[in-house]
Every structure is written in C-alpha cells, then in structure tokens.
Scaffold this motif. Structure first.
Motif, PDB file in Angstrom:
ATOM      1  N   SER A 152       2.775 -11.157  -2.828  1.00  0.00           N
ATOM      2  CA  SER A 152       2.429 -11.401  -4.227  1.00  0.00           C
ATOM      3  C   SER A 152       1.108 -12.139  -4.382  1.00  0.00           C
ATOM      4  O   SER A 152       0.892 -12.885  -5.335  1.00  0.00           O
ATOM      5  CB  SER A 152       3.548 -12.191  -4.918  1.00  0.00           C
ATOM      6  OG  SER A 152       3.840 -13.379  -4.202  1.00  0.00           O
ATOM      7  N   GLY A 153       0.210 -11.932  -3.452  1.00  0.00           N
ATOM      8  CA  GLY A 153      -1.095 -12.573  -3.530  1.00  0.00           C
ATOM      9  C   GLY A 153      -1.243 -13.634  -2.472  1.00  0.00           C
ATOM     10  O   GLY A 153      -0.345 -13.911  -1.691  1.00  0.00           O
ATOM     11  N   ASP A 155      -3.212 -15.375   0.910  1.00  0.00           N
ATOM     12  CA  ASP A 155      -3.837 -14.918   2.155  1.00  0.00           C
ATOM     13  C   ASP A 155      -2.868 -14.975   3.323  1.00  0.00           C
ATOM     14  O   ASP A 155      -3.220 -15.384   4.423  1.00  0.00           O
ATOM     15  CB  ASP A 155      -5.078 -15.755   2.456  1.00  0.00           C
ATOM     16  CG  ASP A 155      -4.773 -17.250   2.535  1.00  0.00           C
ATOM     17  OD1 ASP A 155      -3.624 -17.629   2.228  1.00  0.00           O
ATOM     18  OD2 ASP A 155      -5.685 -18.020   2.902  1.00  0.00           O
TER      19      ASP A 155
END
Length: 295
Positions: A152-153, A155
């Motif tokens: 969900s985003g 790194d």
C-alpha cells in the motif's frame, strides 16, 4: 556446524547472512542463489564461497538456511534432507499440503533436524507470553490481527516479491498468526469461515479442538497508519494481549539457529519443526480453498 545459505533476496541479505556470519557456533560456509551475480555479491560481503551448483554447496555443509519463495524452498529442502543436511527453513514451509508433506517425509526418512523460522516464536517476549498462556486453561476466544502495508505504498523491500503478490497476506503473515494461536488454543478442527477484505485482506474464523474459537484479520495492503500486530485472548483467566516485541528479526533468527543446533545435539524435535509448519500449511490451504469458493 557448517551452514550454507540458499537465497539472495532481501530477507537473506537483511537477516540470514548477517545472523549466520555473527553466530559463534556456526561456520557460514557459502551462498547459492538463483541469480549467480547476486550470490557472488552476497558471498563477497562475508568472504565466503559463492556456489553456482546447489548440490556442490550441499556436499560442503552440515545444514542449510533457506530464504527462498516457499515453492522453491520446499523443493530444495527435500533435496537437502535427502543429502543428509539439517534444515533451517522459513515460513511458510510450502504453499500446498503436498509440498509440505514431501519435506516432512524427506526429513523424517533422513533423520535430519528441522526448524522453521516463525519470527514471533523466537522473540523472548512472545515466547514467554505463549508459554504462560498455553499453561492456562479455559480460553474462550482469540482475535489476531496481522496487518502490513507492504503493498500500500512506501518502500518495503518485499513490495515486488512475486510470490507475495500471488499468494498475499494469507500465506505471508497468516503463518505468523497461526504460530502464536496454535500452541495456546490447540489444534484447529476446521476453518469455519473465510472471507475477502480490501486488497489482499483475508478474514478467517477457526474452530479449535479444545472448544475455543479464533478470528484472524490478515493483510499486506493496510494503510501505513493502520498497520500493526495484535493478539487478544479472552477466557476464564481474563483478558491478555500479546506483548510488543522490542527486538527485530536478526536476533530472532540467531535464536532459531540456536534451536537447530540444540535439536541436532539432543535428537529432540523443536516445537517449530517441519511437522508443525506442515500443519500451518494445511490450515492455510483449507482457508485458501474457502476463499476461492467465494471468489
């Protein structure tokens, strides 16, 4: 003990290799990977050999630590066991019951020790809590949430993992939840219900043979602000919650290595051996079947 590492991905790089290299009772004997260049790079960081042939590595070691996708792990674990090598594996053991049974059969036939790295089981706070709750009687129900934000985003180094993309949270964090619940609530009689949630989220309801029930919420697509782990037990003894762990995966993996050494020396199986991991695989496969029926 001479231990070779199979795998060169983020988990192998972040956890397995430094833990093996820093372990006082282990000779980190070399690295094999599906990408030869990555194997050479990782091996070079620790001044150990890089192997192009996995069988050549197996011939030079006493045990293998595996940091590979579960289907690949299962195949190579069978191969290693048949070569008489002890097994330090990752969860999930496999993603089909058939693969898992093949690993257990090979390890049993070769009489090699196995330990599967369910991270929570090798963290001191969690281990102590599980031991205490398993000794208590009268648990009525439990709720476990393992919510990650891998997809969900952010790194996350695991965001591009093909097997996680394919199998989702059920198979990635589901083993963690089961590794905590099973020793406390006992065997799962059946997966009573399974339903999809947002993204790869899966909701499970389990019936345990001792009479308790448990619910699991598993996700790798939770918003970052909602991510986290929680386990709550309710029963005759009251309410208790899984403590927050203060240590990371690397010291936990060192303890898993200790557990393998102890199992080899004593001849006694560890609670998190391949047999336990097979049962986790069977439960998740049953849940996956129910989720498939519901689209």
């Amino acid at each position: 003990m001479r231990i070779g590492l199979l795998g060169t991905g983020p988990w192998a790089t972040m956890v397995h290799a430094p833990a093996l290299d820093g372990h006082a009772e282990v000779d980190f004997a070399g690295v094999w990977g599906r990408r030869p260049d990555a194997a050479k790079d990782l091996a070079g960081r620790y001044a150990v050999p890089a192997y192009d042939d996995v069988d050549a590595l197996l011939a030079d070691v006493d045990a293998v630590a595996v940091a590979l996708p579960p289907a690949v792990q299962a195949e190579l674990a069978v191969r290693a066991a048949r070569a008489g090598r002890h097994l330090l594996l990752d969860k999930p053991l496999a993603t089909t019951a058939e693969q898992g049974r093949a690993v257990v059969a090979a390890a049993t036939e070769a009489q090699v020790a196995s330990v599967v790295f369910f991270t929570s089981r090798f963290q001191p706070e969690t281990h102590a809590w599980i031991t205490e709750q398993a000794a208590a009687a009268g648990w009525f129900t439990a709720h476990a949430q393992w919510l990650g934000s891998v997809f969900s985003g952010g790194d996350s180094p695991f965001a591009n993992s093909p097997w996680r993309r394919e199998k989702g949270a059920l198979w990635d964090v589901g083993p963690h939840a089961l590794s905590v619940l099973l020793p406390v609530l006992g065997e799962v009689r059946r997966v009573a219900a399974a339903a999809h949630g947002p993204g790869d989220t899966a909701h499970l309801v389990l019936e345990h043979t001792g009479g308790a029930s448990s619910t699991l919420a598993l996700s790798l697509t939770a918003p970052a602000a909602a991510a986290g782990t929680a386990v709550e037990l309710r029963g005759a003894a009251g309410v208790t919650r899984l403590p927050v762990n203060g240590q990371g995966a690397l010291p936990a993996f060192a303890r898993a290595t200790d557990a393998l050494l102890a199992a080899v020396r004593s001849g006694r199986p560890h609670p998190c051996d391949a047999g336990f991991a097979l049962r986790v695989t069977e439960i998740l496969a049953e849940a996956e079947g129910l989720l498939g029926e519901r689209g």
